[in-house]
Design an enzyme around this catalytic site. Structure first.
Site, PDB file in Angstrom:
ATOM      1  N   GLY A  64       0.780  -1.236   0.000  1.00 25.32           N
ATOM      2  CA  GLY A  64       0.000   0.000   0.000  1.00 25.32           C
ATOM      3  C   GLY A  64       0.810   1.284   0.000  1.00 25.32           C
ATOM      4  CG  ASP A  74      -7.948   0.096  10.098  1.00 25.65           C
ATOM      5  OD1 ASP A  74      -8.820   0.917  10.396  1.00 25.65           O
ATOM      6  OD2 ASP A  74      -8.214  -1.082   9.788  1.00 25.65           O
TER       7      ASP A  74
END
Ligand code: IMP
Ligand code: MG
Length: 178
Positions: free
Chosen positions: A42, A104
């Site tokens: 990512g 997250d």
């Protein structure tokens, strides 16, 4: 499926200029290149853009990668952090900045900070492009955060849904059922 723009390509690029300046200022030692440690997959676009901004500021960087999985093609974190690819070289005595797409639950980065801290870097910092504060389960110290966003699933600029959408130039909220 619908993509709703959350952060434009221009906003991302101007934030990256700002983050690169902060990283540059935080690392006084110019004798050795900074190690930018990208977490695959990512962070690839973010790492690439940050490294080129740092070059404009006269900073040399080494690009290193690790791959960690806590995520299995679904829209919620599994809770297990597994190292799929470790570093190829030593970070002892080096200035290291972990470059991550999103903070997250915090599991991935807290695990990495602990693991890499045992390898005696001169300094170890974390730079995450995005953070979802409302999703945090594990508290993790993070020196640089580009944008705090709501607890929604996002794609683009490296972030995927089932390996898709990583090549969007912007960040979008992913509405699966629309
Ligand atoms: P954490 O360990 O829960 O903080 O998870 C971090 C990893 O989950 C990130 O590196 C991403 O790969 C993935 N992730 C978390 N939220 C999203 C999202 O909204 N879109 C895409 N991937 C996400
Ligand atoms: Mg990831």
């Amino acid at each position: 499926m619908r993509l709703e723009t959350l952060i434009s390509a221009e906003e991302i690029q101007s934030k990256i200029q700002h983050l690169a300046k902060q990283i540059d200022a935080s690392i006084p030692n110019r004798d050795q290149p900074i190690i930018l440690l990208g977490i695959l997959k990512g962070s690839v676009h973010f790492l690439s853009d940050i490294s080129r901004e740092l070059w404009k500021l006269g900073r040399d960087c080494h690009l290193e990668f690790m791959q960690v999985s806590s995520w299995h093609g679904e829209t919620s974190s599994s809770g297990v952090v597994q190292i799929k690819k470790d570093l190829d070289s030593s970070i002892e005595g080096r200035d290291v900045v972990i470059i991550e797409d999103i903070l997250d639950t915090g599991r991935t980065l807290s695990h990495l900070r602990e693991l890499l801290g045992t390898r005696h870097p001169n300094s170890l910092q974390i730079c995450a492009l995005l953070s979802k504060p409302d999703a945090r389960i594990v508290n993790v110290e993070c020196e640089y955060i580009g944008f705090s966003i709501p607890n929604k699933f996002v794609v683009g600029y490296g972030l995927d849904f089932d390996e898709r959408y990583r090549n969007l130039q912007y960040i979008a909220v992913f509405h699966q059922d629309e």
